[in-house]
Design a protein around this motif. Structure first.
Motif, short mmCIF file in Angstrom:
data_model
loop_
_atom_site.label_atom_id
_atom_site.label_comp_id
_atom_site.label_asym_id
_atom_site.label_seq_id
_atom_site.Cartn_x
_atom_site.Cartn_y
_atom_site.Cartn_z
N LEU A 7 -8.37 6.44 -3.78
CA LEU A 7 -7.26 6.85 -2.93
C LEU A 7 -6.33 7.77 -3.71
O LEU A 7 -5.91 7.45 -4.82
CB LEU A 7 -6.48 5.62 -2.44
N ASN A 8 -6.01 8.91 -3.10
CA ASN A 8 -5.10 9.86 -3.74
C ASN A 8 -3.67 9.60 -3.32
O ASN A 8 -3.37 9.51 -2.12
CB ASN A 8 -5.47 11.30 -3.38
N SER A 9 -2.76 9.47 -4.29
CA SER A 9 -1.34 9.36 -3.99
C SER A 9 -0.66 10.67 -4.38
O SER A 9 -1.32 11.61 -4.83
CB SER A 9 -0.73 8.20 -4.77
N ASN A 10 0.64 10.72 -4.23
CA ASN A 10 1.38 11.93 -4.60
C ASN A 10 1.40 12.14 -6.11
O ASN A 10 1.62 13.25 -6.58
CB ASN A 10 2.82 11.86 -4.08
N SER A 11 1.19 11.07 -6.88
CA SER A 11 1.33 11.18 -8.33
C SER A 11 0.06 10.86 -9.11
O SER A 11 -0.06 11.23 -10.27
CB SER A 11 2.46 10.24 -8.83
N ARG A 12 -0.91 10.16 -8.47
CA ARG A 12 -2.10 9.79 -9.22
C ARG A 12 -3.21 9.38 -8.26
O ARG A 12 -3.01 9.31 -7.04
CB ARG A 12 -1.79 8.62 -10.14
N LEU B 163 0.83 -1.20 0.00
CA LEU B 163 0.00 0.00 0.00
C LEU B 163 0.87 1.25 0.00
O LEU B 163 0.54 2.25 -0.64
CB LEU B 163 -0.94 -0.02 1.20
N HIS B 164 2.01 1.19 0.73
CA HIS B 164 2.98 2.30 0.68
C HIS B 164 3.38 2.59 -0.76
O HIS B 164 3.43 3.74 -1.20
CB HIS B 164 4.22 1.94 1.51
N LYS B 165 3.67 1.50 -1.47
CA LYS B 165 4.13 1.64 -2.86
C LYS B 165 3.02 2.18 -3.75
O LYS B 165 3.25 3.04 -4.63
CB LYS B 165 4.60 0.28 -3.37
N LEU B 166 1.79 1.68 -3.54
CA LEU B 166 0.67 2.14 -4.36
C LEU B 166 0.43 3.63 -4.18
O LEU B 166 0.18 4.36 -5.14
CB LEU B 166 -0.59 1.35 -3.99
N LEU B 167 0.52 4.09 -2.91
CA LEU B 167 0.25 5.49 -2.61
C LEU B 167 1.49 6.37 -2.73
O LEU B 167 1.41 7.58 -2.53
CB LEU B 167 -0.33 5.63 -1.20
N ASP B 168 2.64 5.74 -3.07
CA ASP B 168 3.89 6.50 -3.26
C ASP B 168 4.25 7.27 -1.98
O ASP B 168 4.58 8.46 -2.02
CB ASP B 168 3.75 7.44 -4.46
N ILE B 169 4.17 6.56 -0.82
CA ILE B 169 4.46 7.18 0.47
C ILE B 169 5.75 6.58 1.03
O ILE B 169 5.92 5.36 1.09
CB ILE B 169 3.31 6.92 1.48
#
Length: 529
Positions: free
Chosen positions: A83-88, A36-42
């Motif tokens: 879910l909002n990530s830093n890139s998408r 999930l960290h990777k998906l959300l780029d956190i």
């Protein structure tokens, strides 16, 4: 002890592989899996970070309220969220599972996610394909599916007359808004008649009943729809727009769309909505059994392509009349109209030969009667080097002939460059140029100014409606003003009665053409008499 150790490993394995998070009772994130960290780029997460911060703001409150309501009831929550990530943004299917302590109070909320972003993207693409972006109507994809599902024999195709005139005159945004208003009104009006409307493309729509309606009833509903349209005004800004439509109806067990398109072609020529043009499958198959290629080839060999001549009358004293050459195919004792064979010929090498035959006859007739004659040219003719060379030769060899070449403007810039070059050469050799059907299609004022034709022919749909449609009158008055400034004579087509003739004369239109002026005839001397 060993079982607890294995259980812990199982949990760690599942958590590392799955998209999951653990929340405190107040909604803060206690832990998040590496996936999930990777998906959300956190890369770093505070212990006080609220899960709601990652939810899309459009539905954040609704999602959190739904999860709370489920957990308060002791139930898991299932749903989709963004879910909002830093890139998408990532669309996920989510299950929120509440965990309770021995005292019955909520101690933790486990969230399990499944990434469905690709599915959502494909759904969006499918939705865009199924529904028109401007009008919101279903498109051809749904039409074909519904045809199979309903099993109806009836289908109609509807075309808004002179729609391009509105878009060209008022602008594209105005045109889109007009389409939206018309589509919404038509959809609501037809719904009560159990008819669904689809947008095919541009200003063309398809209509089918939502059950196996008998053809006569479907036709009656279409007529009723047309009559309702006559009393409808669409208000856009400060403009009140009255629309007219052409409707063609196809009836058969197959190829209903093709049948309706054929009927629409007939309806557009007639300029009357009070009669729905109907093409039946049996009649259509009989008409199309004719193999036109041998007929065309034979007619060329035997010189059976003949010119009819329709007068174009000058409204000013001292200005001569002229005539338009219209091709016919002489078959036994009948002279067949070009609508039956010309489109078939365009796909063959015989088309350019037909054009040359028309020009050759027009040249001889012009010299014999000392009158100007106009000849229609398509962009295919102008792009054909042999045809252009033939025209150059004819003009050079027959200097007493008075030829006017009528050209329908095209959308292509490259084609327009060819038209400019062709017009320059024709004028140099003594010919003249007319722009045909101006006011529809790709009409463009800047191109008109650049080309400076010797004549401008106003599209018949504008002339037909000028007495009862204020927009048609406005478009015509605008064209008159521009053409007077550019000193380009106007030719008004489809002058069918005395009232239209009088109106156009009052507007000081230079030339008039139509059945009220004179019908096409195979001999110019009959027309002259």
């Amino acid at each position: 002890m060993r079982d607890q150790f294995l259980l812990k490993q199982y949990i760690n394995t599942l958590e590392s592989a799955a998209l999951c998070a653990r929340l405190s009772p107040n909604g803060n994130i206690r832990w998040m899996s590496s996936s999930l960290h990777k998906l959300l780029d956190i890369h770093y997460l505070k212990q006080t970070t609220a899960f709601s911060a990652f939810l899309h703001q459009d539905n954040r409150n609704d999602i959190m309220d739904a999860i709370k309501q489920a957990t308060d009831s002791g139930e898991a929550w299932n749903g989709s969220l963004c879910l909002n990530s830093n890139s998408r943004s990532n669309w996920c299917r989510c299950m929120a599972i509440p965990l309770y302590g021995t005292d019955g109070h909520l101690t933790e909320l486990v969230l399990l996610f499944q990434d469905i972003s690709r599915e959502m993207y494909l759904d969006e693409l499918l939705h865009e394909a199924r529904f028109d972006q401007v009008t919101g109507l279903a498109t051809r994809i749904d039409l074909l599916n519904d045809l199979k599902r309903v099993g109806t024999q009836c289908l109609a195709v509807m075309d808004i007359r002179k729609f391009r005139s509105y878009a060209d005159y008022y602008g594209l945004e105005f045109g889109d808004e007009l389409l939206r208003q018309f589509s919404h009104w038509a959809s609501e009006t037809l719904k009560s008649k159990h008819i669904k409307i689809y947008r095919l493309y541009s200003d063309k729509f398809a209509l089918i009943p939502d059950f196996r309606m008998i053809p006569n009833l479907f036709e009656d509903h279409l007529l009723s729809f047309y009559q309702s349209l006559l009393s409808k005004k669409f208000v856009i800004g400060s403009s009140d727009i009255a629309l007219d439509v052409a409707i063609g109806m196809g009836v058969g067990r197959g190829k209903q769309l093709q049948l309706a398109e054929s009927a629409l072609s007939k309806a557009k020529v007639i300029y009357s909505g009070y009669k729905i043009e109907v093409v039946y499958e049996k009649e259509f198959m009989h008409e199309n059994k004719v193999n036109w290629i041998p007929k065309i080839q034979s007619a060329l060999t035997d010189h059976r392509f003949v010119n009819y001549y329709q007068p174009i009358k000058s409204t000013k004293e001292g200005q001569p009349n002229y005539y338009e050459a219209l091709v016919r195919l002489r078959d036994d004792n009948h002279d067949l109209a070009p609508g039956l064979f010309l489109d078939k010929a365009k796909a063959t090498r015989y088309y350019c030969e037909i054009t040359r035959s028309v020009i050759e006859q027009a040249v001889l007739t012009s010299e014999q009667y000392q009158v100007a004659i106009s000849v229609n040219l398509s962009i295919e003719d102008i792009l054909n080097e042999e045809t252009v060379s033939f025209i150059h030769y004819v003009l050079a060899e027959h200097k007493k002939a008075q030829l006017i070449f009528e050209i329908t403007e095209t959308e292509s810039t490259e084609d327009f460059t060819k038209i400019q070059s062709f017009a320059k050469d024709v004028r140099r050799l003594g010919g003249q140029i007319a722009i045909d059907d101006f006011g529809v299609g790709y009409s463009n004022f800047s191109r008109l100014i650049r080309l400076r034709p010797d004549y401008l022919k106003i599209d018949g749909s504008i002339v037909q409606n000028v007495l009862h449609d204020p927009t048609s009158a406005s478009i015509l008055n605008g064209l008159i003003s521009i053409c007077k400034e550019l000193r380009i004579p106007i030719v008004a087509e489809f002058v069918e009665n005395e009232d239209v003739n009088t109106y156009l004369c009052d507007q000081q239109i230079e030339y008039l053409q139509g059945y009220y002026i004179g019908k096409p005839s195979p001999e110019v001397n009959r027309v002259l008499n």
